[in-house]
Design an enzyme around this catalytic site. Structure first.
Site, PDB file in Angstrom:
ATOM      1  N   ASP A   1       0.542  -1.142  -0.038  1.00  0.00           N
ATOM      2  CA  ASP A   1      -0.063  -0.167  -0.112  1.00  0.00           C
ATOM      3  C   ASP A   1       0.929   1.144   0.015  1.00  0.00           C
ATOM      4  O   ASP A   1       1.221   1.285   0.566  1.00  0.00           O
ATOM      5  CB  ASP A   1      -0.885  -0.108   1.791  1.00  0.00           C
ATOM      6  CG  ASP A   1      -1.922   1.049   0.927  1.00  0.00           C
ATOM      7  OD1 ASP A   1      -2.580   0.632   0.679  1.00  0.00           O
ATOM      8  OD2 ASP A   1      -1.860   2.181   1.489  1.00  0.00           O
TER       9      ASP A   1
ATOM     10  N   HIS B   1      -7.313   9.969  -2.110  1.00  0.00           N
ATOM     11  CA  HIS B   1      -6.769   9.906  -0.712  1.00  0.00           C
ATOM     12  C   HIS B   1      -7.515  10.564   0.114  1.00  0.00           C
ATOM     13  O   HIS B   1      -7.390  10.571   1.604  1.00  0.00           O
ATOM     14  CB  HIS B   1      -4.969  10.235  -0.661  1.00  0.00           C
ATOM     15  CG  HIS B   1      -3.735   9.874   0.347  1.00  0.00           C
ATOM     16  ND1 HIS B   1      -2.552   9.227   0.130  1.00  0.00           N
ATOM     17  CD2 HIS B   1      -4.578   9.836   1.400  1.00  0.00           C
ATOM     18  CE1 HIS B   1      -2.132   9.084   1.428  1.00  0.00           C
ATOM     19  NE2 HIS B   1      -2.942   9.086   2.125  1.00  0.00           N
TER      20      HIS B   1
ATOM     21  N   TYR C   1       2.836   9.674  -0.519  1.00  0.00           N
ATOM     22  CA  TYR C   1       3.630   9.154   0.493  1.00  0.00           C
ATOM     23  C   TYR C   1       5.172   9.305  -0.107  1.00  0.00           C
ATOM     24  O   TYR C   1       6.262   9.415   0.222  1.00  0.00           O
ATOM     25  CB  TYR C   1       4.026   7.546   0.636  1.00  0.00           C
ATOM     26  CG  TYR C   1       3.151   7.093   1.116  1.00  0.00           C
ATOM     27  CD1 TYR C   1       1.873   7.583   1.503  1.00  0.00           C
ATOM     28  CD2 TYR C   1       2.559   5.568   1.563  1.00  0.00           C
ATOM     29  CE1 TYR C   1       0.270   7.098   2.407  1.00  0.00           C
ATOM     30  CE2 TYR C   1       1.405   5.183   1.803  1.00  0.00           C
ATOM     31  CZ  TYR C   1       0.639   5.883   2.297  1.00  0.00           C
ATOM     32  OH  TYR C   1      -0.581   4.847   3.463  1.00  0.00           O
TER      33      TYR C   1
ATOM     34  N   LYS D   1      -2.122   5.975  -4.711  1.00  0.00           N
ATOM     35  CA  LYS D   1      -3.206   6.506  -4.201  1.00  0.00           C
ATOM     36  C   LYS D   1      -3.013   8.099  -5.029  1.00  0.00           C
ATOM     37  O   LYS D   1      -2.823   8.581  -4.424  1.00  0.00           O
ATOM     38  CB  LYS D   1      -3.915   7.111  -2.683  1.00  0.00           C
ATOM     39  CG  LYS D   1      -3.561   6.323  -1.832  1.00  0.00           C
ATOM     40  CD  LYS D   1      -3.741   5.787  -0.152  1.00  0.00           C
ATOM     41  CE  LYS D   1      -3.809   5.162   0.557  1.00  0.00           C
ATOM     42  NZ  LYS D   1      -2.928   4.480   0.861  1.00  0.00           N
TER      43      LYS D   1
END
Ligand code: A2P
Length: 283
Positions: free
Chosen positions: A44, A107, A49, A74
């Site tokens: 994930d 997200h 990120y 996301k």
């Protein structure tokens, strides 16, 4: 690994490895490879990120067939809106470089959600995204947006653990057959949770650690979990959940631990602005 069936016919590994806050480059690459070697088949990540490229490289280098690995990413807030979302989706596809993305999520629930969702529906129809879903949609956001979607999301990824069981939200989601994915499934290491006496008692009974009891409870609740660990033994142990089962009475004991409160409130004033200002994708 056990799987959970999604409302679009696809299936998702019940436990995944999250790479939030692991730096792009060697660290994410090695963490992802370590997880894959330990038996994880579900990674994930997120545009926000900043480590999609290293996840993609690790998956490609793992030697495991692409179709056996489930990769989630996301879209970040700056790419919301129909036209801009196409740019965001294309960027994630390029950085991951895995041909397609198994699950792609909105997200954060801010800005032009409906336009973003339409672009994601189109990318799903084109085969670039296999499943699509949302994240951080509290009951208020869920009621605002989901009834306006043409396609129901496959999942809603939320904070969830025995102290924060999202009971109101799960009722709404169950009506649409939307699966819950849990971030902070271990309460982010909350000692009160990990040393809760009922959970300790069950750990002793089943010969498991308390984290495994919590993750097994969540699995039996139909929740996909994304436990975080930097410890090799616990990384391995956190997918070793499928050789025992909690009884209904034990499930009820753990259901009663809910406090209705979590660590992060997506509705809190200033959160959207803080996220927009502090996390900006520049490439
Ligand atoms: P560690 O990295 O030392 O294993 P969350 O996934 O809810 O964010 O929680 C992560 C925290 O839980 C980390 O502090 C991690 O520490 C700890 N943790 C992970 N797996 C377990 C486990 N099986 N038992 C106890 N603590 C765990």
């Amino acid at each position: 690994m056990n799987y959970i069936k999604l409302n679009d016919g696809n299936r998702i590994p019940a436990v995944g490895f999250g790479v939030l806050f692991i730096p792009e480059g060697k660290e994410t690459y090695e963490a992802t490879l370590t997880a894959l070697r330990a038996g994880y088949r579900h990674i994930d990540t997120a545009a926000g990120y900043f480590n999609e490229a290293s996840v993609g490289k690790a998956v490609r280098d793992s030697g495991i067939p692409r179709e056996e690995i489930f990769v989630t990413s996301k879209i970040w807030i700056q790419d919301h809106g129909y036209e801009q979302a196409k740019v965001g989706i294309a960027r994630s596809l390029r950085k991951l470089d895995l041909g397609y993305i198994d699950l792609y999520l909105i997200h954060q629930p801010y800005g032009d959600i409906l336009g973003t969702w339409r672009a994601m529906e189109e990318a799903k129809a084109a085969g670039q995204l296999r499943s699509i879903g949302v994240s951080n949609m509290t009951p208020k956001f869920y009621r605002e947006f989901i009834p306006q979607f043409k396609t129901k999301p496959a999942v809603n990824q939320m904070e969830f653990n025995p102290f924060f069981q999202q009971k109101e939200l799960r009722k709404l989601m169950e009506a649409d057959d939307v699966k819950l994915e849990a971030w902070y499934p271990l309460g982010h290491g909350d000692a009160k949770l990990l040393q809760q006496p009922e959970i300790v008692r069950l750990a002793e009974k089943y010969g498991k650690n308390t984290g495994q009891i919590i993750l097994r409870f969540e699995y039996q609740e139909g929740v996909v979990t994304l436990p975080k660990s930097t410890n090799e033994g616990r990384i391995k142990g956190n997918i070793d959940l499928f050789n025992f089962a909690l009884t209904e009475a034990e499930m009820n004991t753990l259901r009663a631990l809910d406090t209705g409160k979590g660590a992060f409130d997506p509705e809190a004033p200033g959160i959207e602005q803080m996220l927009r200002e502090n996390y900006v994708i520049t490439d």
